[in-house]
Design a protein around this motif. Structure first.
Motif, PDB file in Angstrom:
ATOM      1  N   GLY A 291       0.783  -1.226   0.000  1.00 59.15           N
ATOM      2  CA  GLY A 291       0.000   0.000   0.000  1.00 59.15           C
ATOM      3  C   GLY A 291       0.813   1.273   0.000  1.00 59.15           C
ATOM      4  N   GLN A 292       2.127   1.175   0.167  1.00 54.74           N
ATOM      5  CA  GLN A 292       2.971   2.367   0.165  1.00 54.74           C
ATOM      6  C   GLN A 292       3.178   2.864  -1.269  1.00 54.74           C
ATOM      7  OE1 GLN A 292       4.016   4.095   2.868  1.00 54.74           O
ATOM      8  NE2 GLN A 292       2.733   2.622   3.975  1.00 54.74           N
ATOM      9  N   GLU A 293       3.114   4.182  -1.453  1.00 52.24           N
ATOM     10  CA  GLU A 293       3.256   4.760  -2.786  1.00 52.24           C
ATOM     11  C   GLU A 293       4.407   5.754  -2.888  1.00 52.24           C
ATOM     12  OE1 GLU A 293      -0.486   6.452  -3.852  1.00 52.24           O
ATOM     13  OE2 GLU A 293      -1.507   4.497  -4.024  1.00 52.24           O
ATOM     14  N   GLN A 294       5.091   6.017  -1.783  1.00 52.06           N
ATOM     15  CA  GLN A 294       6.196   6.967  -1.797  1.00 52.06           C
ATOM     16  C   GLN A 294       7.460   6.309  -1.256  1.00 52.06           C
ATOM     17  OE1 GLN A 294       5.978  10.000  -3.136  1.00 52.06           O
ATOM     18  NE2 GLN A 294       3.817   9.676  -3.602  1.00 52.06           N
ATOM     19  N   ALA A 295       8.573   6.535  -1.930  1.00 52.11           N
ATOM     20  CA  ALA A 295       9.827   5.906  -1.527  1.00 52.11           C
ATOM     21  C   ALA A 295      10.270   6.366  -0.143  1.00 52.11           C
ATOM     22  CB  ALA A 295      10.916   6.196  -2.558  1.00 52.11           C
ATOM     23  N   ASP A 296      10.047   7.633   0.188  1.00 47.97           N
ATOM     24  CA  ASP A 296      10.488   8.111   1.498  1.00 47.97           C
ATOM     25  C   ASP A 296       9.693   7.455   2.624  1.00 47.97           C
ATOM     26  OD1 ASP A 296       8.145   9.418   0.821  1.00 47.97           O
ATOM     27  OD2 ASP A 296       8.814  11.404   1.481  1.00 47.97           O
ATOM     28  N   GLN A 297       8.399   7.212   2.388  1.00 48.76           N
ATOM     29  CA  GLN A 297       7.593   6.506   3.374  1.00 48.76           C
ATOM     30  C   GLN A 297       8.044   5.057   3.505  1.00 48.76           C
ATOM     31  OE1 GLN A 297       3.632   7.009   1.852  1.00 48.76           O
ATOM     32  NE2 GLN A 297       3.502   9.172   2.419  1.00 48.76           N
ATOM     33  N   ALA A 298       8.345   4.442   2.363  1.00 48.22           N
ATOM     34  CA  ALA A 298       8.835   3.061   2.374  1.00 48.22           C
ATOM     35  C   ALA A 298      10.161   2.971   3.111  1.00 48.22           C
ATOM     36  CB  ALA A 298       8.983   2.553   0.946  1.00 48.22           C
ATOM     37  N   ALA A 299      11.049   3.931   2.883  1.00 51.62           N
ATOM     38  CA  ALA A 299      12.348   3.940   3.551  1.00 51.62           C
ATOM     39  C   ALA A 299      12.186   4.069   5.062  1.00 51.62           C
ATOM     40  CB  ALA A 299      13.211   5.082   3.010  1.00 51.62           C
ATOM     41  N   LEU A 300      11.250   4.925   5.485  1.00 43.10           N
ATOM     42  CA  LEU A 300      11.005   5.102   6.918  1.00 43.10           C
ATOM     43  C   LEU A 300      10.513   3.805   7.551  1.00 43.10           C
ATOM     44  CD1 LEU A 300      10.878   6.991   9.359  1.00 43.10           C
ATOM     45  CD2 LEU A 300       8.554   7.623   8.662  1.00 43.10           C
ATOM     46  N   LEU A 301       9.603   3.119   6.869  1.00 45.34           N
ATOM     47  CA  LEU A 301       9.100   1.843   7.384  1.00 45.34           C
ATOM     48  C   LEU A 301      10.209   0.806   7.481  1.00 45.34           C
ATOM     49  CD1 LEU A 301       5.603   1.295   5.726  1.00 45.34           C
ATOM     50  CD2 LEU A 301       6.138   1.252   8.170  1.00 45.34           C
ATOM     51  N   LEU A 302      11.044   0.737   6.465  1.00 46.67           N
ATOM     52  CA  LEU A 302      12.155  -0.216   6.489  1.00 46.67           C
ATOM     53  C   LEU A 302      13.120   0.112   7.625  1.00 46.67           C
ATOM     54  CD1 LEU A 302      12.893  -0.568   2.670  1.00 46.67           C
ATOM     55  CD2 LEU A 302      11.844  -2.286   4.158  1.00 46.67           C
ATOM     56  N   GLN A 303      13.436   1.401   7.771  1.00 50.05           N
ATOM     57  CA  GLN A 303      14.355   1.817   8.831  1.00 50.05           C
ATOM     58  C   GLN A 303      13.803   1.437  10.210  1.00 50.05           C
ATOM     59  OE1 GLN A 303      17.490   3.494   8.326  1.00 50.05           O
ATOM     60  NE2 GLN A 303      17.671   2.822  10.452  1.00 50.05           N
ATOM     61  N   GLU A 304      12.517   1.620  10.398  1.00 49.16           N
ATOM     62  CA  GLU A 304      11.891   1.311  11.690  1.00 49.16           C
ATOM     63  C   GLU A 304      11.803  -0.190  11.953  1.00 49.16           C
ATOM     64  OE1 GLU A 304       8.166   3.255  11.278  1.00 49.16           O
ATOM     65  OE2 GLU A 304       8.892   5.197  12.018  1.00 49.16           O
ATOM     66  N   ASN A 305      11.940  -0.981  10.895  1.00 52.69           N
ATOM     67  CA  ASN A 305      11.787  -2.429  11.035  1.00 52.69           C
ATOM     68  C   ASN A 305      13.050  -3.207  10.696  1.00 52.69           C
ATOM     69  OD1 ASN A 305       8.692  -3.211  11.504  1.00 52.69           O
ATOM     70  ND2 ASN A 305       8.770  -1.363  10.232  1.00 52.69           N
ATOM     71  N   LEU A 306      14.204  -2.563  10.768  1.00 45.99           N
ATOM     72  CA  LEU A 306      15.454  -3.253  10.453  1.00 45.99           C
ATOM     73  C   LEU A 306      15.699  -4.438  11.383  1.00 45.99           C
ATOM     74  CD1 LEU A 306      17.972  -0.367   9.595  1.00 45.99           C
ATOM     75  CD2 LEU A 306      16.802  -1.926   8.026  1.00 45.99           C
TER      76      LEU A 306
ATOM     77  N   ARG B 261      20.967  -3.567   6.971  1.00 43.81           N
ATOM     78  CA  ARG B 261      21.179  -2.123   6.976  1.00 43.81           C
ATOM     79  C   ARG B 261      20.343  -1.466   5.885  1.00 43.81           C
ATOM     80  NH1 ARG B 261      27.702  -2.433   6.121  1.00 43.81           N
ATOM     81  NH2 ARG B 261      28.258  -3.707   7.953  1.00 43.81           N
ATOM     82  N   LEU B 262      20.082  -0.193   6.076  1.00 48.41           N
ATOM     83  CA  LEU B 262      19.480   0.636   5.030  1.00 48.41           C
ATOM     84  C   LEU B 262      20.462   1.766   4.771  1.00 48.41           C
ATOM     85  CD1 LEU B 262      16.874   0.973   3.307  1.00 48.41           C
ATOM     86  CD2 LEU B 262      16.091   2.602   5.051  1.00 48.41           C
ATOM     87  N   GLU B 263      21.140   1.718   3.627  1.00 47.17           N
ATOM     88  CA  GLU B 263      22.208   2.677   3.375  1.00 47.17           C
ATOM     89  C   GLU B 263      22.411   2.883   1.880  1.00 47.17           C
ATOM     90  OE1 GLU B 263      25.500   0.908   5.362  1.00 47.17           O
ATOM     91  OE2 GLU B 263      25.752  -0.707   3.887  1.00 47.17           O
ATOM     92  N   GLU B 264      23.050   3.994   1.536  1.00 44.21           N
ATOM     93  CA  GLU B 264      23.340   4.283   0.140  1.00 44.21           C
ATOM     94  C   GLU B 264      24.445   3.359  -0.346  1.00 44.21           C
ATOM     95  OE1 GLU B 264      25.307   8.053  -1.701  1.00 44.21           O
ATOM     96  OE2 GLU B 264      23.149   8.429  -1.619  1.00 44.21           O
ATOM     97  N   THR B 265      24.226   2.780  -1.515  1.00 43.67           N
ATOM     98  CA  THR B 265      25.160   1.806  -2.071  1.00 43.67           C
ATOM     99  C   THR B 265      25.295   2.032  -3.572  1.00 43.67           C
ATOM    100  OG1 THR B 265      24.425   0.187  -0.425  1.00 43.67           O
ATOM    101  CG2 THR B 265      25.645  -0.671  -2.314  1.00 43.67           C
ATOM    102  N   TRP B 266      26.498   1.848  -4.083  1.00 45.31           N
ATOM    103  CA  TRP B 266      26.694   1.977  -5.531  1.00 45.31           C
ATOM    104  C   TRP B 266      26.380   0.656  -6.213  1.00 45.31           C
ATOM    105  CZ3 TRP B 266      29.394   0.005  -9.692  1.00 45.31           C
ATOM    106  CH2 TRP B 266      29.396   0.819 -10.839  1.00 45.31           C
ATOM    107  N   PHE B 267      25.611   0.745  -7.311  1.00 43.22           N
ATOM    108  CA  PHE B 267      25.235  -0.442  -8.079  1.00 43.22           C
ATOM    109  C   PHE B 267      25.673  -0.272  -9.534  1.00 43.22           C
ATOM    110  CE2 PHE B 267      22.316  -0.550  -4.566  1.00 43.22           C
ATOM    111  CZ  PHE B 267      22.059  -1.888  -4.327  1.00 43.22           C
TER     112      PHE B 267
END
Length: 211
Positions: free
Chosen positions: A78-93, A116-122
């Motif tokens: 149900g999430q439609e925004q990446a920032d909201q998704a990131a917050l949920l992931l961070q809270e549930n690590l 972890r939730l972090e910036e990574t080069w791909f």
């Protein structure tokens, strides 16, 4: 006199051509940077690293992947925004790490697991019908044991790992038709633009590794 004038004219033409080419490269680099950043703002990658390259550890990596994906898919439903998704992931690590550890134990191993939730080069990767250009992206990273084996990556938001992606699913996550056209390389013009992004991001990463 005529020869000197011709040489001076030729030199001026070459200088202008070089200046125009340099300006073109700068504009291309700026556009490529903005295009990749636009994509990165709307997706969250998944990066799972196996303990080693042994057959057993590589098989375990995929089982942990499936368990984490199932948990993340339920979490982000149900999430439609990446920032909201990131917050949920961070809270549930911690909960995601527990899911990964439980799968490791269920398979008969006792490796530690870190999430972890972090910036990574791909590098550039293809998923079913789309490709994401090389660059830095926010990523949910699952490190199993020593995390020295071959890795596996996909996109956890919007969920592209278990089913084919459509333009509609990407637009629901905030990506425009132009973004979809770029990453699906729907025509030759967008294919060239995609390659420009890929070239710029790969070169920038190569340069960063040497400074």
């Amino acid at each position: 006199m005529f020869f000197m004038g011709s040489a001076r004219f030729s030199h001026t033409v070459w200088r202008r051509a070089a200046a125009l080419f340099a300006a073109f490269l700068v504009c291309t680099a700026l556009w490529a940077e903005a295009a990749q950043a636009q994509l990165a703002d709307h997706v969250i990658r998944l990066h799972v690293l196996a303990n080693s390259d042994s057959q057993e550890d590589q098989a375990l990596k995929l089982q942990v992947r499936d368990a984490v994906l199932a948990h993340a898919d339920a979490l982000l439903a149900g999430q439609e925004q990446a920032d909201q998704a990131a917050l949920l992931l961070q809270e549930n690590l911690d909960a995601l790490a527990q899911t990964a550890r439980a799968e490791v134990l269920a398979q008969g191993y006792d490796y530690p697991v870190e999430v972890r939730l972090e910036e990574t080069w791909f590098p550039t990767r293809t998923y079913d019908t789309i490709s994401l250009p090389a660059g830095n992206y926010l990523a949910l990273r699952v490190l199993i044991g020593q995390a020295e084996g071959q890795n596996w990556w996909c996109v956890v938001f919007p969920s592209l790992c278990l089913s084919a992606v459509t333009e509609t699913s990407l637009q629901a996550a905030g990506l425009s038709h132009g973004d979809y056209a770029l990453i699906s390389e729907e025509d030759q013009a967008y294919h060239i633009r995609f390659k420009a992004v890929e070239w710029w991001q790969t070169w920038k990463h190569w340069l960063a590794q040497r400074t």
